[in-house]
Write a protein that holds these residues in place. Sequence first.
Motif, PDB file in Angstrom:
ATOM      1  N   LEU A   1       0.797  -1.063   0.129  1.00 52.72           N
ATOM      2  CA  LEU A   1      -0.139  -0.132   0.016  1.00 52.72           C
ATOM      3  C   LEU A   1       0.626   1.225  -0.155  1.00 52.72           C
ATOM      4  O   LEU A   1       0.477   1.982  -0.819  1.00 52.72           O
ATOM      5  CB  LEU A   1      -1.029   0.015   1.191  1.00 52.72           C
ATOM      6  N   GLU A   2       1.998   1.194   0.702  1.00 52.35           N
ATOM      7  CA  GLU A   2       2.701   2.315   0.795  1.00 52.35           C
ATOM      8  C   GLU A   2       3.381   2.715  -0.674  1.00 52.35           C
ATOM      9  O   GLU A   2       3.446   3.830  -0.982  1.00 52.35           O
ATOM     10  CB  GLU A   2       3.935   2.160   1.653  1.00 52.35           C
ATOM     11  N   ALA A   3       3.639   1.574  -1.191  1.00 51.22           N
ATOM     12  CA  ALA A   3       4.255   1.716  -2.463  1.00 51.22           C
ATOM     13  C   ALA A   3       3.449   2.173  -3.486  1.00 51.22           C
ATOM     14  O   ALA A   3       3.924   3.132  -4.204  1.00 51.22           O
ATOM     15  CB  ALA A   3       5.121   0.208  -2.920  1.00 51.22           C
ATOM     16  N   PHE A   4       2.217   1.637  -3.505  1.00 53.62           N
ATOM     17  CA  PHE A   4       0.873   2.428  -4.364  1.00 53.62           C
ATOM     18  C   PHE A   4       1.049   3.889  -4.134  1.00 53.62           C
ATOM     19  O   PHE A   4       0.785   4.782  -5.106  1.00 53.62           O
ATOM     20  CB  PHE A   4      -0.003   1.319  -4.130  1.00 53.62           C
ATOM     21  N   LEU A   5       0.871   4.246  -2.904  1.00 52.71           N
ATOM     22  CA  LEU A   5       0.576   5.516  -2.593  1.00 52.71           C
ATOM     23  C   LEU A   5       1.651   6.543  -2.977  1.00 52.71           C
ATOM     24  O   LEU A   5       1.463   7.725  -3.374  1.00 52.71           O
ATOM     25  CB  LEU A   5       0.346   5.737  -1.172  1.00 52.71           C
ATOM     26  N   SER A   6       3.088   6.066  -2.926  1.00 52.01           N
ATOM     27  CA  SER A   6       4.182   6.781  -3.141  1.00 52.01           C
ATOM     28  C   SER A   6       4.214   7.180  -4.778  1.00 52.01           C
ATOM     29  O   SER A   6       4.361   8.191  -5.164  1.00 52.01           O
ATOM     30  CB  SER A   6       5.466   6.107  -3.069  1.00 52.01           C
ATOM     31  N   ARG A   7       3.787   5.813  -5.660  1.00 54.56           N
ATOM     32  CA  ARG A   7       3.632   6.103  -6.970  1.00 54.56           C
ATOM     33  C   ARG A   7       2.572   7.208  -7.607  1.00 54.56           C
ATOM     34  O   ARG A   7       2.709   7.735  -8.321  1.00 54.56           O
ATOM     35  CB  ARG A   7       3.548   4.569  -7.673  1.00 54.56           C
ATOM     36  N   ALA A   8       1.418   7.104  -6.656  1.00 49.54           N
ATOM     37  CA  ALA A   8       0.020   7.851  -6.829  1.00 49.54           C
ATOM     38  C   ALA A   8       0.731   9.270  -6.818  1.00 49.54           C
ATOM     39  O   ALA A   8       0.243  10.095  -7.387  1.00 49.54           O
ATOM     40  CB  ALA A   8      -0.888   7.550  -6.175  1.00 49.54           C
ATOM     41  N   SER A   9       1.201   9.510  -5.479  1.00 48.88           N
ATOM     42  CA  SER A   9       1.821  10.943  -5.049  1.00 48.88           C
ATOM     43  C   SER A   9       2.744  11.325  -6.142  1.00 48.88           C
ATOM     44  O   SER A   9       2.644  12.655  -6.623  1.00 48.88           O
ATOM     45  CB  SER A   9       2.487  10.833  -3.864  1.00 48.88           C
ATOM     46  N   LEU A  10       3.722  10.606  -6.964  1.00 46.41           N
ATOM     47  CA  LEU A  10       4.610  10.952  -7.683  1.00 46.41           C
ATOM     48  C   LEU A  10       3.907  11.501  -9.159  1.00 46.41           C
ATOM     49  O   LEU A  10       4.361  12.572  -9.699  1.00 46.41           O
ATOM     50  CB  LEU A  10       5.767   9.886  -7.878  1.00 46.41           C
ATOM     51  N   GLU A  11       2.870  10.621  -9.401  1.00 45.91           N
ATOM     52  CA  GLU A  11       2.156  10.810 -10.602  1.00 45.91           C
ATOM     53  C   GLU A  11       1.221  12.217 -10.259  1.00 45.91           C
ATOM     54  O   GLU A  11       1.197  12.820 -11.334  1.00 45.91           O
ATOM     55  CB  GLU A  11       1.164   9.814 -11.140  1.00 45.91           C
ATOM     56  N   GLN A  12       0.591  12.355  -9.321  1.00 48.35           N
ATOM     57  CA  GLN A  12      -0.215  13.438  -9.056  1.00 48.35           C
ATOM     58  C   GLN A  12       0.852  14.727  -9.090  1.00 48.35           C
ATOM     59  O   GLN A  12       0.415  15.722  -9.512  1.00 48.35           O
ATOM     60  CB  GLN A  12      -0.863  13.381  -7.790  1.00 48.35           C
ATOM     61  N   ALA A  13       2.087  14.622  -8.614  1.00 46.05           N
ATOM     62  CA  ALA A  13       2.710  15.821  -8.399  1.00 46.05           C
ATOM     63  C   ALA A  13       3.273  16.401  -9.919  1.00 46.05           C
ATOM     64  O   ALA A  13       3.668  17.509 -10.018  1.00 46.05           O
ATOM     65  CB  ALA A  13       4.204  15.384  -7.741  1.00 46.05           C
ATOM     66  N   LYS A  14       3.507  15.497 -10.774  1.00 46.77           N
ATOM     67  CA  LYS A  14       3.913  15.586 -12.208  1.00 46.77           C
ATOM     68  C   LYS A  14       2.567  16.641 -12.823  1.00 46.77           C
ATOM     69  O   LYS A  14       2.882  17.484 -13.658  1.00 46.77           O
ATOM     70  CB  LYS A  14       3.932  14.449 -13.167  1.00 46.77           C
ATOM     71  N   LEU A  15       1.290  16.272 -12.249  1.00 44.69           N
ATOM     72  CA  LEU A  15       0.355  17.001 -13.012  1.00 44.69           C
ATOM     73  C   LEU A  15      -0.138  18.332 -12.297  1.00 44.69           C
ATOM     74  O   LEU A  15      -0.505  19.119 -13.036  1.00 44.69           O
ATOM     75  CB  LEU A  15      -1.080  16.186 -12.752  1.00 44.69           C
TER      76      LEU A  15
END
Length: 69
Positions: free
Chosen positions: A51-65
Motif C-alpha cells: 500500500l505504501e508503494a502504491f501511494l508513493s507512486r500515486a503521489s509522484l504521478e499527481q505531482a507531475k500533474l
Amino acid sequence: MQKLPKVAIDVVDVKQVVVTPDPAGETVVTIEVVGGQMVELHLAPHASAKLEAFLSRASLEQAKLAPIQ
C-alpha cells in the motif's frame, strides 16, 4: 477457487494510522465510511508495504500533474 465479488466502500475520512515498530507487526488503519461507521483495516506487513508503494507512486504521478509552485 470461487471468485468472490468486490466490496465497494465509500470512505469519508482516514481517522488514524497505527504502525507498529515491530517489522513483523501489522498496521491498523481506521477509516470512517458513509453513515459514520468506523472501520479498522488490519494490514499484514507485506500488505502495508505494498500500500505504501502504491501511494508513493500515486503521489509522484499527481505531482507531475500539479507541481508545487
